[in-house]
Motif scaffolding. Sequence first.
Motif: not given
Length: 147
Positions: A6-8, A43, A52, A56, A59-60, A78, A94-95
């Motif tokens: 998961c990530g941004l 991510k 999730d 994100a 990880e960011t 999303k 991803y968001w």
Amino acid sequence: MTLRACGLIIFRRFNAGLASKLQEIEFLLLQTSYGRHHWTPPKGHVDPGEDDLKTAFRETEEEAGLKSKDFSVLDGYKKEIIYEVNNKPKTVIYWLAELKDYNAEIKLSDEHQAFCWLNVDEACKLAQYQEMQEALTEAHQFISTNK
């Protein structure tokens, strides 16, 4: 077993000129310090017991040094990408998040060797993978239609 990450997709805006009301949108991409040195938004893999969105955010912060207070996650976007890594399916969610301070400092982890802010066309060229290009294009469209 499906791999999950998961990530941004982080973006920032700036005015294109003093007399202009146009805003340019730039996306943050990080270059990995391993493998093919590909470019991607921050991510990473989901830790056991972690949801999730928390992944994100974590990880960011780990990869780019940005804390949750540094950005706002946009409602309604999303994106799930599925691709293969070593013959195994991998799902990345991803968001979309807007940076609050245009000049916020990016602090890379040892997993990355460089970062850049790029408009959507430049970001798509650098991202190389079709799934990531589609995600960036869709994110740009979402931002443009939800001002």
